[in-house]
Scaffold this active site. Structure first.
Site, PDB file in Angstrom:
ATOM      1  N   HIS A 132      -9.487   1.013   4.883  1.00 39.26           N
ATOM      2  CA  HIS A 132      -8.203   1.176   5.570  1.00 39.26           C
ATOM      3  C   HIS A 132      -8.400   2.083   6.790  1.00 39.26           C
ATOM      4  CE1 HIS A 132      -4.089   2.361   6.440  1.00 39.26           C
ATOM      5  NE2 HIS A 132      -3.726   1.257   5.801  1.00 39.26           N
ATOM      6  N   SER A 162       3.790  -2.070  10.199  1.00 32.24           N
ATOM      7  CA  SER A 162       5.248  -2.125  10.351  1.00 32.24           C
ATOM      8  C   SER A 162       5.859  -3.475   9.954  1.00 32.24           C
ATOM      9  CB  SER A 162       5.648  -1.762  11.786  1.00 32.24           C
ATOM     10  OG  SER A 162       5.218  -0.453  12.104  1.00 32.24           O
ATOM     11  N   GLU A 180      -5.118  -4.944  10.534  1.00 34.63           N
ATOM     12  CA  GLU A 180      -4.097  -3.924  10.746  1.00 34.63           C
ATOM     13  C   GLU A 180      -4.372  -3.196  12.059  1.00 34.63           C
ATOM     14  OE1 GLU A 180      -2.264  -2.782   6.645  1.00 34.63           O
ATOM     15  OE2 GLU A 180      -3.876  -1.409   7.125  1.00 34.63           O
ATOM     16  N   GLU A 235      -6.775   4.473   7.882  1.00 39.01           N
ATOM     17  CA  GLU A 235      -6.574   5.907   7.612  1.00 39.01           C
ATOM     18  C   GLU A 235      -7.824   6.509   6.974  1.00 39.01           C
ATOM     19  OE1 GLU A 235      -2.834   5.395   5.588  1.00 39.01           O
ATOM     20  OE2 GLU A 235      -1.942   4.830   7.505  1.00 39.01           O
ATOM     21  N   GLY A 261       2.864   2.324  10.846  1.00 38.41           N
ATOM     22  CA  GLY A 261       3.815   3.427  10.704  1.00 38.41           C
ATOM     23  C   GLY A 261       4.511   3.803  12.001  1.00 38.41           C
ATOM     24  N   GLY A 274       3.055  -1.108   4.227  1.00 35.36           N
ATOM     25  CA  GLY A 274       3.051   0.319   3.907  1.00 35.36           C
ATOM     26  C   GLY A 274       4.454   0.785   3.562  1.00 35.36           C
ATOM     27  N   GLY A 275       5.117   1.431   4.523  1.00 37.76           N
ATOM     28  CA  GLY A 275       6.425   2.048   4.310  1.00 37.76           C
ATOM     29  C   GLY A 275       7.430   1.184   3.563  1.00 37.76           C
ATOM     30  N   ASN A 306       0.875  -1.175   0.000  1.00 39.87           N
ATOM     31  CA  ASN A 306       0.000   0.000   0.000  1.00 39.87           C
ATOM     32  C   ASN A 306       0.910   1.223   0.000  1.00 39.87           C
ATOM     33  OD1 ASN A 306      -1.775   2.062   0.489  1.00 39.87           O
ATOM     34  ND2 ASN A 306      -2.383   1.360   2.543  1.00 39.87           N
ATOM     35  N   TRP A 307       0.984   1.869  -1.148  1.00 38.38           N
ATOM     36  CA  TRP A 307       1.913   3.010  -1.276  1.00 38.38           C
ATOM     37  C   TRP A 307       1.389   4.276  -0.596  1.00 38.38           C
ATOM     38  CZ3 TRP A 307       4.017   3.062  -7.051  1.00 38.38           C
ATOM     39  CH2 TRP A 307       4.678   1.855  -7.296  1.00 38.38           C
ATOM     40  N   LYS A 308       0.123   4.264  -0.211  1.00 38.93           N
ATOM     41  CA  LYS A 308      -0.519   5.440   0.406  1.00 38.93           C
ATOM     42  C   LYS A 308      -0.338   6.664  -0.511  1.00 38.93           C
ATOM     43  CE  LYS A 308      -0.122   3.161   4.800  1.00 38.93           C
ATOM     44  NZ  LYS A 308      -0.007   3.223   6.247  1.00 38.93           N
TER      45      LYS A 308
END
Ligand code: 13P
Length: 253
Positions: free
Chosen positions: A95, A213, A167, A97, A173, A234-235, A9-11
């Protein structure tokens, strides 16, 4: 045996040229790797560039959100058919977010899952509790409600198209990962819920990914657990070497 599934997930990261560059590095690294399904979910504006760049590779394309209506006066929104039209196969729904910053509700998640399936997209539905909810030991109650309301009136056939991602918000993150044990407890709770509310067979087939993470160093511990079938990253999915290592380590469990 469920095939591992590693999704990035590149956000809100990577303009089109950067997306093409990241995909070409990833493509080189993963080659024709087939022991895990591999997915990237760039932002809307980079989907076409990514679609072009993943051609002739094992990498699949997903979006990060969609609206439940097919078209109409919904300024700023994108429909499932629009995503399908440019070669998108998967879509992340609900998600944390989106739930936190855009007030998305379980009822909206439910409408989005149905709209995605009708348009022949494969939803990746996210659930998970906040730190406060975990501290109050309400994590199962919260996830149960997200599942009950999010999957309301879906059929067995619908469920076959779905992937679930657990999640925990406190692990996103933050560098804090749930331990394999903590994650597996929730994953088995989720699978049991689908057994009870859908069927044994559907629940056995369902892939439940862990997100929060995930790194090359912790994927092995996570994937070794019986009910963890992959990761929503993610990251680390923005770093081609890290993402590749996560993919390769995911089939060693
Ligand atoms: P991080 O891997 O950056 O913690 O993000 C997890 C996530 O939200 C994936 O959807």
């Amino acid at each position: 045996m469920r095939k591992p599934f590693i999704a990035g997930n590149w956000k809100m990261n990577k303009i089109a040229t950067e997306a093409a560059d990241l995909v070409s590095k990833l493509k080189e690294n993963v080659g024709s790797f087939k022991d895990a399904d591999i997915l990237i979910c760039p932002p809307y504006t980079s989907l076409l560039a990514a679609q072009e760049a993943i051609k002739d590779s094992v990498i699949e394309l997903g979006a990060q959100n969609m609206h439940w209506e097919a078209n109409g006066a919904f300024t700023g929104e994108v429909s499932a058919a629009m995503l399908k039209d440019i070669g998108v196969k998967f879509v992340i729904i609900g998600h944390s977010e989106r739930r936190k910053y855009f007030s998305e509700t379980n009822q909206q998640v439910n409408k989005k899952i149905k709209a995605a399936i009708s348009a022949d997209l494969l939803p990746i539905v996210c659930v998970g509790e906040s730190l406060e909810q975990r501290e109050q030991q309400k994590e199962k109650e919260v996830v149960e409600k997200q599942l009950r309301e999010g999957f309301d009136s879906l059929s067995q056939a619908d469920l076959e198209k779905v992937t679930v991602a657990y999640e925990p918000v406190w692990a996103i993150g933050t560098g804090k990962t749930a331990t394999g044990e903590q994650a597996d407890q929730m994953h088995s709770f989720i699978r049991e819920w689908f057994k009870k509310n859908f069927s044994d067979q559907a629940a056995e087939k369902l892939r439940v990914l862990y997100g929060g993470s995930v790194k090359p160093t912790n994927i092995k511990e996570l994937i070794a657990k019986e009910n963890i079938d992959g990761a929503l990253v993610g990251g680390a999915s923005l770093k081609p070497l890290d993402f590749t290592e996560i993919i390769k380590n995911s089939s060693l469990g």
